[in-house]
Motif scaffolding. Structure first.
Motif, PDB file in Angstrom:
ATOM      1  N   ARG A 280       0.824  -1.214   0.000  1.00 39.23           N
ATOM      2  CA  ARG A 280       0.000   0.000   0.000  1.00 39.23           C
ATOM      3  C   ARG A 280       0.854   1.259   0.000  1.00 39.23           C
ATOM      4  O   ARG A 280       0.553   2.234  -0.692  1.00 39.23           O
ATOM      5  CB  ARG A 280      -0.931  -0.005   1.205  1.00 39.23           C
ATOM      6  N   HIS A 281       1.938   1.271   0.793  1.00 42.72           N
ATOM      7  CA  HIS A 281       2.794   2.454   0.899  1.00 42.72           C
ATOM      8  C   HIS A 281       3.949   2.442  -0.094  1.00 42.72           C
ATOM      9  O   HIS A 281       4.810   3.335  -0.039  1.00 42.72           O
ATOM     10  CB  HIS A 281       3.335   2.585   2.328  1.00 42.72           C
ATOM     11  N   SER A 282       3.993   1.436  -0.956  1.00 42.05           N
ATOM     12  CA  SER A 282       4.993   1.360  -2.037  1.00 42.05           C
ATOM     13  C   SER A 282       6.411   1.470  -1.503  1.00 42.05           C
ATOM     14  O   SER A 282       7.230   2.255  -2.007  1.00 42.05           O
ATOM     15  CB  SER A 282       4.729   2.463  -3.076  1.00 42.05           C
ATOM     16  N   LYS A 283       6.711   0.683  -0.484  1.00 47.60           N
ATOM     17  CA  LYS A 283       8.082   0.651   0.042  1.00 47.60           C
ATOM     18  C   LYS A 283       8.842  -0.439  -0.720  1.00 47.60           C
ATOM     19  O   LYS A 283       8.818  -1.619  -0.353  1.00 47.60           O
ATOM     20  CB  LYS A 283       8.088   0.384   1.545  1.00 47.60           C
ATOM     21  N   TYR A 284       9.534  -0.033  -1.757  1.00 48.42           N
ATOM     22  CA  TYR A 284      10.164  -0.994  -2.654  1.00 48.42           C
ATOM     23  C   TYR A 284      11.493  -1.527  -2.126  1.00 48.42           C
ATOM     24  O   TYR A 284      12.043  -2.462  -2.706  1.00 48.42           O
ATOM     25  CB  TYR A 284      10.380  -0.343  -4.027  1.00 48.42           C
ATOM     26  N   ASP A 285      12.045  -0.918  -1.072  1.00 51.94           N
ATOM     27  CA  ASP A 285      13.301  -1.413  -0.508  1.00 51.94           C
ATOM     28  C   ASP A 285      13.047  -2.278   0.721  1.00 51.94           C
ATOM     29  O   ASP A 285      13.886  -2.360   1.618  1.00 51.94           O
ATOM     30  CB  ASP A 285      14.235  -0.250  -0.159  1.00 51.94           C
TER      31      ASP A 285
END
Length: 316
Positions: A280-285
């Motif tokens: 949902r928060h697009s934390k790609y790392d």
């Protein structure tokens, strides 16, 4: 024997009682037990090599750290290791293995002792008196004796509807907040010592210590780090642990979330929710890894080191 023959039984008992009352009664002074952190620091200072033990100050509180320098041709960075609460930095749940093995991979390691837990901290966030406070607008006038009122008094009272009762948390928020405050004070001192090293700054935290540090980094503090590695992170409070699932996806540093197939039950129930919040928060790392077996198994220590090294090499 002579006194016993001349006196009767009840007289003898009274005589002995008078002697006991006449003797000075000295109450034993209460001696507080030695704090756990003091015992841990004493053991580390006695058993660990002298060149590894480095005391630091967090305000007026002194605590023990274990420092090991990198053993590669070029230093890649420094790893700050924070064990779970009431655990030593030399515990066999993977922390001590990382503390020693990461030196060969180019990292200096600084492991610290955690503060004591104040089990008597007051929970000021919960006001239990609200549920029992009577309504001040309640009508206190005596009812008039009418036939209708007499019929209502004789009728059986209706059954009360069932009420929902929240589960009692395992550990109160006050205890966790007190531990968090003391831990962050020590962590800031540890961070200042890490600034003297070359390369990147990486945090490896375990258990409840990882949980409160993740909450801390969700508020974007000034202690910038290059990577956060969480080992079985959780909070021993049901409601707060649910919020941690969303908090993990909002921190700024890249995060490696490691857990075991045999781990804390609250953590295992939160794994799927963490992935949903990260999406949902697009934390790609963000990376999540499951290790099988027990945390104390040597095979898992080897795999944990490979997962940590692979994650850091992917970043820098």
């Amino acid at each position: 024997m002579i006194i016993g023959k001349k006196l009767k039984n009840h007289q003898l008992i009274s005589f002995v009682g008078c002697l006991m009352l006449a003797a000075p009664l000295l109450a034993a002074d209460f001696i507080a037990p030695t704090p756990w952190s003091t015992i841990a620091s004493s053991d580390l200072a006695r058993l660990m090599p002298d060149d590894e033990v480095k005391p630091l100050l967090a305000g007026e509180t002194e605590f023990t750290t274990l420092y090991r320098q990198h053993m590669s041709a070029q230093q890649r960075g420094v790893v700050l290791i924070i064990p779970d609460w009431q655990h030593l930095p030399t515990n066999n749940d993977g922390v001590n293995f990382l503390r020693t093995e990461l030196n060969d991979l180019g990292y200096a390691t600084i492991a610290m002792t955690v503060p004591d837990i104040d089990w008597y901290a007051n929970d000021s966030t919960v006001n239990e008196t609200e549920a029992t406070t009577p309504d001040p607008q309640e009508n206190t006038e005596a009812p008039t004796n009418t036939p209708a009122n007499d019929a209502l008094e004789q009728a059986p009272a209706p059954m009360a509807s069932p009420k929902h009762v929240d589960a009692i948390p395992m550990i109160s928020n006050a205890i966790i907040d007190n531990y968090k405050l003391n831990l962050i004070s020590r962590f800031n001192a540890l961070y200042e010592s890490a600034l003297n090293e070359d390369g990147k700054i990486v945090v490896v935290a375990q258990g409840a210590s990882a949980g409160v540090l993740l909450e801390h980094y969700a508020s974007f503090p000034s202690t910038n780090i290059d990577a956060f590695i969480s080992l079985s992170s959780y909070l021993p409070n049901t409601e707060r642990n649910k919020k941690l699932n969303a908090t993990i996806s909002t921190i700024s540093p890249p995060l490696l979330d490691v857990y075991y197939s045999v781990d804390n039950s609250n953590l295992l129930l939160s794994i799927a929710q963490r992935k949903r919040w990260v999406k949902r928060h697009s934390k790609y790392d963000y990376r999540q890894r499951e290790l099988f077996g027990l945390r104390s198994a040597p095979e898992q220590h080897e795999r944990l080191t490979k997962e940590v090294d692979g994650f850091l090499r992917r970043l820098f």
